[in-house]
Design a protein around this motif. Structure first.
Motif, mmCIF file in Angstrom:
data_model
loop_
_atom_site.group_PDB
_atom_site.id
_atom_site.type_symbol
_atom_site.label_atom_id
_atom_site.label_comp_id
_atom_site.label_asym_id
_atom_site.label_seq_id
_atom_site.Cartn_x
_atom_site.Cartn_y
_atom_site.Cartn_z
ATOM 1 N N ARG A 166 12.862 4.188 -34.870
ATOM 2 C CA ARG A 166 12.321 2.838 -34.908
ATOM 3 C C ARG A 166 12.760 1.979 -33.478
ATOM 4 N NH1 ARG A 166 14.831 0.804 -40.405
ATOM 5 N NH2 ARG A 166 16.221 2.111 -39.683
ATOM 6 N N GLN A 167 13.996 2.421 -33.035
ATOM 7 C CA GLN A 167 14.496 1.767 -31.709
ATOM 8 C C GLN A 167 15.455 2.517 -30.972
ATOM 9 O OE1 GLN A 167 15.915 -1.782 -33.743
ATOM 10 N NE2 GLN A 167 17.894 -1.155 -33.568
ATOM 11 N N THR A 168 15.689 2.076 -29.853
ATOM 12 C CA THR A 168 16.601 2.638 -29.180
ATOM 13 C C THR A 168 17.400 1.654 -28.553
ATOM 14 O OG1 THR A 168 15.288 4.662 -28.370
ATOM 15 C CG2 THR A 168 17.219 3.897 -26.909
ATOM 16 N N GLU A 169 18.767 1.631 -28.511
ATOM 17 C CA GLU A 169 19.682 0.592 -28.096
ATOM 18 C C GLU A 169 20.602 1.213 -26.796
ATOM 19 O OE1 GLU A 169 21.865 -1.784 -30.570
ATOM 20 O OE2 GLU A 169 20.544 -1.439 -32.134
ATOM 21 N N VAL A 170 20.708 0.555 -25.843
ATOM 22 C CA VAL A 170 21.217 0.841 -24.659
ATOM 23 C C VAL A 170 22.752 -0.077 -24.236
ATOM 24 C CG1 VAL A 170 21.298 1.312 -22.248
ATOM 25 C CG2 VAL A 170 19.261 1.885 -23.792
ATOM 26 N N PHE A 171 23.548 0.393 -24.447
ATOM 27 C CA PHE A 171 24.917 -0.402 -24.317
ATOM 28 C C PHE A 171 25.656 -0.076 -22.814
ATOM 29 C CE2 PHE A 171 24.668 0.404 -28.697
ATOM 30 C CZ PHE A 171 25.058 -0.597 -29.325
ATOM 31 N N ALA A 172 25.934 -1.247 -22.251
ATOM 32 C CA ALA A 172 26.474 -1.229 -20.912
ATOM 33 C C ALA A 172 27.923 -0.496 -21.167
ATOM 34 C CB ALA A 172 26.522 -2.466 -20.172
ATOM 35 N N ALA A 173 28.528 0.575 -20.558
ATOM 36 C CA ALA A 173 29.617 0.880 -20.869
ATOM 37 C C ALA A 173 30.865 -0.203 -20.766
ATOM 38 C CB ALA A 173 30.320 2.096 -19.719
ATOM 39 N N ALA A 174 30.782 -1.237 -19.637
ATOM 40 C CA ALA A 174 31.860 -2.116 -19.767
ATOM 41 C C ALA A 174 31.829 -2.942 -20.812
ATOM 42 C CB ALA A 174 31.565 -2.856 -18.471
ATOM 43 N N SER A 175 30.747 -3.079 -21.539
ATOM 44 C CA SER A 175 30.599 -4.376 -22.646
ATOM 45 C C SER A 175 31.238 -3.666 -24.163
ATOM 46 C CB SER A 175 29.151 -4.592 -22.743
ATOM 47 O OG SER A 175 28.187 -3.643 -23.354
ATOM 48 N N ILE A 176 31.537 -2.325 -24.019
ATOM 49 C CA ILE A 176 31.791 -1.759 -25.414
ATOM 50 C C ILE A 176 33.665 -1.775 -25.438
ATOM 51 C CG2 ILE A 176 32.187 0.538 -26.498
ATOM 52 C CD1 ILE A 176 29.474 1.509 -24.996
ATOM 53 N N ALA A 177 33.901 -2.397 -26.373
ATOM 54 C CA ALA A 177 35.411 -2.455 -26.896
ATOM 55 C C ALA A 177 35.614 -1.108 -27.624
ATOM 56 C CB ALA A 177 35.655 -3.611 -27.619
ATOM 57 N N CYS A 178 35.078 -0.823 -28.711
ATOM 58 C CA CYS A 178 35.593 0.480 -29.235
ATOM 59 C C CYS A 178 34.386 0.986 -29.986
ATOM 60 C CB CYS A 178 36.467 0.003 -30.472
ATOM 61 S SG CYS A 178 37.871 -0.783 -30.193
ATOM 62 N N VAL A 179 34.458 2.446 -30.195
ATOM 63 C CA VAL A 179 33.334 3.195 -30.816
ATOM 64 C C VAL A 179 34.140 3.851 -31.995
ATOM 65 C CG1 VAL A 179 31.762 4.910 -30.703
ATOM 66 C CG2 VAL A 179 31.840 3.409 -28.731
ATOM 67 N N GLU A 180 33.586 3.728 -33.070
ATOM 68 C CA GLU A 180 34.195 4.358 -34.197
ATOM 69 C C GLU A 180 33.362 5.171 -35.005
ATOM 70 O OE1 GLU A 180 37.306 0.933 -35.400
ATOM 71 O OE2 GLU A 180 35.689 1.024 -36.804
ATOM 72 N N ILE A 181 33.788 6.461 -35.426
ATOM 73 C CA ILE A 181 32.937 7.574 -36.046
ATOM 74 C C ILE A 181 33.614 7.615 -37.572
ATOM 75 C CG2 ILE A 181 32.092 9.731 -35.921
ATOM 76 C CD1 ILE A 181 31.170 7.947 -33.326
#
Length: 185
Positions: free
Chosen positions: A50-65
């Motif tokens: 349905r979609q693809t999202e691209v996050f700039a590395a500098a704009s990421i605070a946290c990634v949780e799995i």
């Protein structure tokens, strides 16, 4: 097996993704073997039909799995410091910590650009040498990533470059010589 991925940005927005196909989960988990490179500048791309999202590395605070699967084999371990994200109920309780022999327990609240706050409890082994203890204090901001555990199962990765400050309670007894000594008001 299923994993839920939450990307928290420095705009204090959380985007959630879900993957339930084992064949697609393994490459995601394998990429965490290089977790130190997650915030190094290359964008994070999460895509599907349905979609693809691209996050700039500098704009990421946290990634949780989030998962009930043991992820320890996919991430480097830091036995000298184990961080656990706190639930709202845990944050509401009075925190008791400090030094007990060579072990310490503290609460560390991490603040990120954009307003995201991650509340953690920290436990570890107190280093014998003062220089090593001071390096642990200041070295968090110099790491490429900081790994923490989720109370519901799984792990999170913090981007130290998106951090504005962190607060340690109780206070650290061994401060660097150039630290300013003053109480918050």
């Amino acid at each position: 097996m299923a994993i839920s991925i939450t990307v928290i940005t420095t705009a204090n927005r959380a985007r959630r993704f879900l993957q339930t196909e084992v064949a697609r989960i393994e490459p995601i988990l394998d990429s965490f073997r290089r977790s130190g490179q997650l915030f190094s500048g290359k964008p994070l791309i999460i895509g599907a039909e349905r979609q693809t999202e691209v996050f700039a590395a500098a704009s990421i605070a946290c990634v949780e799995i989030e998962t009930d699967h043991d992820l320890s084999e996919h991430f480097p371990s830091h036995p000298d410091l184990v961080l656990m994200a706190m639930t709202p109920a845990q944050r509401a309780l009075p925190f008791t910590g400090g030094l007990e022999g060579e072990h310490f327990k503290a609460r560390i609240d991490f603040f990120f650009a954009g307003g995201h706050v991650l509340y953690t409890s920290a436990e570890g082994v107190r280093r014998a040498a003062l220089a090593d203890r001071l390096m642990n204090l200041t070295g968090l901001l110099e790491r490429q990533t900081i790994i923490y555990h989720l109370p519901q199962g799984g792990v999170g990765l913090m981007n130290p470059h998106a951090m504005t400050r962190f607060v340690i309670s109780p206070g650290v007894p061994d401060l660097p010589r150039d630290a300013w000594v003053a109480e918050a008001s």
